[in-house]
Motif scaffolding. Structure first.
Motif, PDB file in Angstrom:
ATOM      1  N   LEU A 129      -3.385  -1.124   6.125  1.00 23.17           N
ATOM      2  CA  LEU A 129      -3.488  -0.147   7.179  1.00 23.17           C
ATOM      3  C   LEU A 129      -2.531   0.095   7.337  1.00 23.17           C
ATOM      4  O   LEU A 129      -1.967   1.716   7.786  1.00 23.17           O
ATOM      5  N   LEU A 130      -1.827  -0.342   8.528  1.00 26.74           N
ATOM      6  CA  LEU A 130       0.034   0.084   9.054  1.00 26.74           C
ATOM      7  C   LEU A 130       0.436   0.822   7.613  1.00 26.74           C
ATOM      8  O   LEU A 130       1.152   1.806   7.658  1.00 26.74           O
ATOM      9  N   ALA A 190       0.551  -1.409   0.032  1.00 22.93           N
ATOM     10  CA  ALA A 190       0.028   0.222  -0.092  1.00 22.93           C
ATOM     11  C   ALA A 190       0.677   1.693  -0.214  1.00 22.93           C
ATOM     12  O   ALA A 190       0.243   2.196   0.919  1.00 22.93           O
ATOM     13  N   HIS A 191       1.749   0.950  -0.949  1.00 19.05           N
ATOM     14  CA  HIS A 191       2.925   3.053  -0.702  1.00 19.05           C
ATOM     15  C   HIS A 191       2.089   3.742  -2.215  1.00 19.05           C
ATOM     16  O   HIS A 191       2.601   4.688  -1.770  1.00 19.05           O
ATOM     17  N   VAL A 220      -9.117   5.843   5.769  1.00 15.70           N
ATOM     18  CA  VAL A 220     -10.021   5.733   6.561  1.00 15.70           C
ATOM     19  C   VAL A 220      -9.638   4.203   6.713  1.00 15.70           C
ATOM     20  O   VAL A 220      -8.275   4.000   6.846  1.00 15.70           O
ATOM     21  N   ALA A 221     -10.719   3.981   7.349  1.00 14.16           N
ATOM     22  CA  ALA A 221     -10.327   2.326   7.781  1.00 14.16           C
ATOM     23  C   ALA A 221     -10.876   1.435   6.326  1.00 14.16           C
ATOM     24  O   ALA A 221     -10.752   1.698   4.989  1.00 14.16           O
ATOM     25  N   GLY A 253      -5.826   8.254   2.015  1.00 16.03           N
ATOM     26  CA  GLY A 253      -5.683   6.315   1.435  1.00 16.03           C
ATOM     27  C   GLY A 253      -6.884   5.654   1.776  1.00 16.03           C
ATOM     28  O   GLY A 253      -7.007   5.504   3.410  1.00 16.03           O
ATOM     29  N   ILE A 254      -7.171   4.303   1.571  1.00 19.99           N
ATOM     30  CA  ILE A 254      -7.742   2.945   1.454  1.00 19.99           C
ATOM     31  C   ILE A 254      -7.110   2.060   1.162  1.00 19.99           C
ATOM     32  O   ILE A 254      -6.339   1.831   0.730  1.00 19.99           O
ATOM     33  N   PRO A 255      -6.789   1.972   2.568  1.00 21.58           N
ATOM     34  CA  PRO A 255      -6.754   0.377   2.866  1.00 21.58           C
ATOM     35  C   PRO A 255      -7.003  -0.762   2.454  1.00 21.58           C
ATOM     36  O   PRO A 255      -8.200  -0.922   2.610  1.00 21.58           O
ATOM     37  N   CYS A 256      -6.924  -1.623   1.471  1.00 23.22           N
ATOM     38  CA  CYS A 256      -7.652  -2.718   0.597  1.00 23.22           C
ATOM     39  C   CYS A 256      -7.486  -4.020   1.216  1.00 23.22           C
ATOM     40  O   CYS A 256      -6.177  -4.391   1.480  1.00 23.22           O
ATOM     41  N   LYS A 257      -8.558  -4.843   1.778  1.00 25.62           N
ATOM     42  CA  LYS A 257      -7.364  -6.407   1.973  1.00 25.62           C
ATOM     43  C   LYS A 257      -7.548  -6.954   1.534  1.00 25.62           C
ATOM     44  O   LYS A 257      -7.658  -6.837   0.644  1.00 25.62           O
TER      45      LYS A 257
END
Length: 165
Positions: free
Chosen positions: A98-99, A68-69, A113-114, A84-88
């Motif tokens: 997320l991190l 997720a860069h 966000v979540a 940023g949207i961290p994707c599962k």
């Protein structure tokens, strides 16, 4: 009105990103969506970010999984707000993304966000644009009131149910 850029690291992120696109459409916010990779096409991502303001964007939303860069690369090349949207992902259930998204160095902020929280990313982008757009601000206020009215209605229904228990 400024546009919102919605950038995803892979087309496999589209099912998540679609929720942001749907929300932007619901508010009448113009957007562009693109696939760019922080790792496979870093020059393309950098060029997009460097030119985003002059191309009419006011906020950039970036969705990516695993390392997720993407949001960080974009944020490093623009002064626009980046969300940023961290994707599962399968490996670590999205915690890796997320991190990676929240752990930005000082001076390169990325609002996050979540995991898979695309709708909230769009709402945050709309709130940012609404700082200088009264029409959007009014639409947001009306939506907040609908949520309040919904909670009040649910509480009233609960109270009726409790009377019959």
């Amino acid at each position: 009105m400024k546009k919102v850029a919605v950038i995803m690291g892979s087309d496999s992120d589209l099912p998540v990103v679609k929720k942001a696109i749907d929300e932007l459409k619901a508010y009448g916010v113009e957007y562009e969506a693109h696939v760019m990779s922080a790792h496979r096409s870093p020059a393309l991502a950098s060029e997009f970010a460097e030119n985003a303001r002059e191309n009419g964007f006011g906020v950039i939303i970036c969705a990516a999984g695993m390392a997720a860069h993407l949001a960080g690369v974009i944020a490093g090349h623009t002064t626009l707000p980046v969300i940023g949207i961290p994707c599962k992902s399968a490996a670590l259930d999205g915690m890796d993304a997320l991190l990676a998204t929240v752990m930005m160095p000082s001076g390169i902020p990325v609002a996050t966000v979540a995991i898979d929280g695309a709708k909230n990313a769009a709402i945050l982008a709309i709130q940012i644009l609404a700082l200088s757009d009264e029409v959007l601000a009014t639409k947001l206020a009306k939506q907040k009131q609908k949520m309040i009215d919904g909670v009040i209605a649910k509480d009233a229904a609960l109270q009726d149910t409790l009377k019959n228990i």
